[in-house]
Write a protein that holds these residues in place. Structure first.
Motif, PDB file in Angstrom:
ATOM      1  N   PRO A 190       6.140   5.299  -5.386  1.00 26.86           N
ATOM      2  CA  PRO A 190       4.709   5.102  -5.658  1.00 26.86           C
ATOM      3  C   PRO A 190       4.476   4.564  -7.078  1.00 26.86           C
ATOM      4  O   PRO A 190       5.161   4.956  -8.013  1.00 26.86           O
TER       5      PRO A 190
ATOM      6  N   PRO B 226      -0.926   5.896 -10.800  1.00 23.78           N
ATOM      7  CA  PRO B 226      -2.334   5.454 -10.704  1.00 23.78           C
ATOM      8  C   PRO B 226      -2.773   4.669 -11.940  1.00 23.78           C
ATOM      9  O   PRO B 226      -3.561   3.734 -11.822  1.00 23.78           O
TER      10      PRO B 226
ATOM     11  N   ASP C 142       0.846  -1.201   0.000  1.00 30.39           N
ATOM     12  CA  ASP C 142       0.000   0.000   0.000  1.00 30.39           C
ATOM     13  C   ASP C 142       0.874   1.240   0.000  1.00 30.39           C
ATOM     14  O   ASP C 142       1.892   1.306   0.682  1.00 30.39           O
TER      15      ASP C 142
ATOM     16  N   ALA D 112       0.759   5.827  -0.443  1.00 27.98           N
ATOM     17  CA  ALA D 112       0.050   6.989   0.092  1.00 27.98           C
ATOM     18  C   ALA D 112      -1.253   7.213  -0.687  1.00 27.98           C
ATOM     19  O   ALA D 112      -1.374   6.801  -1.837  1.00 27.98           O
ATOM     20  N   ASN D 113      -2.209   7.850  -0.034  1.00 25.06           N
ATOM     21  CA  ASN D 113      -3.490   8.226  -0.658  1.00 25.06           C
ATOM     22  C   ASN D 113      -4.214   7.041  -1.295  1.00 25.06           C
ATOM     23  O   ASN D 113      -4.813   7.148  -2.366  1.00 25.06           O
ATOM     24  N   GLY D 114      -4.126   5.905  -0.643  1.00 24.82           N
ATOM     25  CA  GLY D 114      -4.864   4.730  -1.121  1.00 24.82           C
ATOM     26  C   GLY D 114      -4.273   4.089  -2.366  1.00 24.82           C
ATOM     27  O   GLY D 114      -4.868   3.164  -2.924  1.00 24.82           O
ATOM     28  N   GLY D 115      -3.136   4.571  -2.784  1.00 23.02           N
ATOM     29  CA  GLY D 115      -2.496   3.993  -3.981  1.00 23.02           C
ATOM     30  C   GLY D 115      -1.599   2.825  -3.619  1.00 23.02           C
ATOM     31  O   GLY D 115      -1.601   2.327  -2.492  1.00 23.02           O
TER      32      GLY D 115
END
Lengths: 315, 367
Positions: free
Chosen positions: B266, B269, B249, B251-254
């Motif tokens: 990250p 998206p 997992d 940050a920000n649900g990504g």
């Protein structure tokens, strides 16, 4: 720079105390001098056993029978007028050329067969086919003589089994000539085979593949790839064999001793008969020297061709 | 009609060694296909089976709509250029080129016309009377190509034709081959181990490994969308960087990729859906050196900063290669030569994660 001629071998250690070299010291220190000195034993051997006998034979050939007087080219003129010697020239040429051609053809065929036998089996066959070449020639020729013998001939026994009459193998001129050639071919073919086999193995496989794609069939590959690529080896082998076959002594001497009626004599056996058995050494020497211009002529053209082709195709 | 099809073709040598393990490949008319792969991958064997120089253990080969399994090379209407040129050393250049036509009993004036035309295309007219030994490597290769061209065959086969040339001549000859194919668009199968040759020449590249086809595609497809870790590592120079990682997992649900405790990047998206199924799993991150470059303050979406300790710097003039070690794995970045980098210092880099690949560690498949 190391140009192969003027590099000192001994370096500074070989210099004279004053540091200046004499001409002799310089000569002794040249690399070419060292090379010459290393070759000297061989040069002396060649000089003793080849050059000296050759010149001595020339000298002898110009003497009379008692070796007391110089007769110039008299012996040569005498031999050329003699019918028996004319027969010897014909027979030597027939013997050498026929035998060499047959050896070359058979050797080439066998080499091809060998080349296509896979790995381990090839070694076995190669070994077996080399046997005639490694047996001492005098011994194997005696065996052949026994097989041709009128009373105990193995060949005649086989012929008799099929209802044929005896053949006087060594008793009739042309048959005896055929027999001497056959034994020489039997003995010499393995040499051709092994040389041609080595040559065949050195032809790059890609040339055959390229010619296959170009559209060549097996015969065209043989004539357009194999033979041109093997020409040098073929030439050298033929020349070498021509020299040794022309000078052949053992086979004719043991099988027929030149007979019947001098119809199988070659230069060497006739020289032996005239020079040693009849005691006319100068005439024998003159006889043996007749081989030289014939072979020199052949060697000149063969080697010239080899050099030319080597320059053309060497990558 | 000169399509080439290879169907379920197997080549097994004595002792059970399989050089080619049931490959399928369809090559369209006029197409330039390059078989590429490391030594022993079966690419040359495949080419030689198409040529008819190797027997096929099983399967079928089609040329121009006919099965040619039992057709000898001379009847397949193909021409081949060999790595060692395979020119006949005892023949002149003209005779080398004319040999195939002579064997096929072409009229003399037709042979001369064809050889002259090919010699003009390849710029070897002054060499026609020379023997191969009097030619340079590049000239010999041109003659070998000329020998293929004059026949006007259905298919050209090239077996590593540039391997014996020096680097400069190789580049030059590569262009020549491309020009020849543009002038004479014959179906071509070209074998090389050089991925740059493959990428620059091919309409489609076939990457082979261990006797099987790993991937078939255009050079761009192979570069941007490799199917396996092998293809990803084979195509591109310097090779792609591979780093063991874990998807987790972010940050920000990504989603994010954890490479080390201090390097967690990250996932863009746009790729989250594709990689979501692998959350919590050990994977391999692949990123090319050209997607790892000097840090830019104004980034783009998908760009992320990573700071790495410099190990070796290789200035190349138009670019600089910088090598690092991340948790024992070698990493290479391609940076602007103006950027300062020195061994031992930390270098801020930008990783363009829009170009990242994730692979399964066991099969190497790119997900």
């Amino acid at each position: 720079m190391a140009d192969g001629t003027n590099v000192p071998v001994g370096g500074l250690a070989a210099a004279s105390p004053k540091g200046r070299k004499t001409a002799m010291q310089k000569f002794a220190q040249r690399r070419s001098t060292t090379g010459f000195l290393l070759c000297l034993p061989l040069i002396l051997l060649v000089a003793c056993f080849v050059v000296y006998p050759a010149f001595y034979a020339i000298y002898l050939s110009m003497l009379n029978k008692k070796m007391t007087a110089f007769v110039g080219l008299g012996n040569f003129q005498f031999l050329l007028k003699r019918h028996t010697f004319q027969l010897v020239i014909f027979q030597s040429c027939l013997f050498a050329i026929t035998a060499v051609v047959l050896k070359a053809l058979l050797g080439f065929t066998l080499a091809h067969l060998m080349h296509n036998i896979p790995g381990k089996n090839q070694k076995i066959w190669r070994g077996l086919l080399l046997v005639p070449w490694v047996i001492p020639l005098a011994l194997s020729t005696l065996t052949w003589w026994w097989m041709f013998d009128p009373s105990y001939s193995a060949f005649n026994w086989v012929l008799n089994q099929f209802g044929f009459a005896n053949v006087p193998w060594l008793g009739v001129g042309w048959i005896a000539r055929f027999c001497t050639i056959a034994v020489n071919v039997w003995y010499g073919t393995p040499f051709f085979m092994i040389m041609y086999l080595a040559a065949l193995k050195s032809v790059p496989e890609q040339l055959y593949e390229a010619s296959a794609i170009d559209g060549a069939n097996a015969v065209q590959k043989l004539f357009f790839v194999t033979l041109p690529m093997m020409r040098n080896i073929i030439s050298i082998t033929v020349l070498f064999s021509l020299i040794t076959t022309f000078a052949d002594f053992d086979i004719v001497r043991i099988l027929t001793a030149g007979g019947p009626q001098d119809m199988t004599h070659v230069f060497a056996t006739y020289a032996f008969q005239v020079g040693i058995q009849s005691g006319d050494i100068p005439l024998g020497a003159a006889d043996s020297l007749f081989m030289f211009p014939i072979l020199a002529f052949a060697a000149f053209f063969v080697l010239r061709g080899v050099t030319k082709r080597t320059k053309e195709i060497a990558a | 009609m000169a399509e080439v099809s290879v169907r379920k073709v197997v080549k097994e040598y004595e002792g059970g060694v399989q050089a080619v393990k049931g490959i399928d490949l369809d090559i369209a008319d006029h197409e330039f296909v390059v078989l590429v792969g490391p030594s022993g991958c079966g690419k040359s064997t495949t080419l030689r089976m198409i040529a008819g120089l190797e027997e096929i253990t099983s399967g079928e080969i089609w040329i121009g709509g006919d099965v040619v399994n039992d057709v000898p090379p001379r009847d397949r209407d193909i021409a081949m250029v060999f790595q060692n040129y395979a020119l006949y050393p005892h023949m002149s250049v003209f005779d080398n080129m004319a040999f195939g036509l002579k064997l096929r009993k072409f009229p003399k004036d037709e042979i001369k016309r064809r050889v002259d035309d090919a010699a003009r295309i390849l710029d070897i007219v002054p060499l026609l009377d020379r023997k191969p030994r009097a030619l340079s490597g590049g000239q010999r290769q041109r003659v070998a190509m000329g020998r293929a061209i004059v026949r006007n065959p259905k298919v050209f086969l090239f077996d590593e034709p540039l391997s014996n040339l020096d680097a400069k001549l190789r580049v030059q000859m590569r262009t020549e081959i491309k020009k020849v194919h543009q002038a004479i668009p014959t179906t071509t199968v070209y074998v090389t181990h050089d991925q740059i040759e493959a990428m620059t020449l091919a309409d489609r590249v076939v990457v082979m490994n261990g006797g099987v086809i790993e991937q078939v595609g255009t050079p761009q497809q192979l570069y941007h969308n490799p199917a396996t870790r092998f293809v990803a590592g084979f195509i591109g120079s310097p090779a792609m960087n591979f780093l063991p990682c874990r998807v987790q997992d972010g940050a920000n649900g990504g989603l994010a990729v954890r490479i080390t405790d201090s390097i967690i990047v990250p996932i863009p998206p746009a790729r989250a859906d594709r990689y979501g199924a692998y959350k919590g799993k050990e994977m391999v991150l692949g990123i090319r050196p050209e997607h790892l470059f000097e840090h830019h303050d104004q980034g783009k979406p998908g760009w992320t900063r990573v700071d790495l300790p410099v190990d070796v710097v290789e200035p190349m003039g138009m670019e600089t290669m910088v090598h690092f070690f991340v948790d024992g794995s070698p990493v290479c970045a391609r940076i602007d030569p103006a950027t300062h980098a020195a061994p031992g210092e930390m270098l801020p880099l930008t990783a363009d994660l829009n170009q990242m690949h994730l692979m399964l560690p066991d099969t190497g498949r790119v997900v």
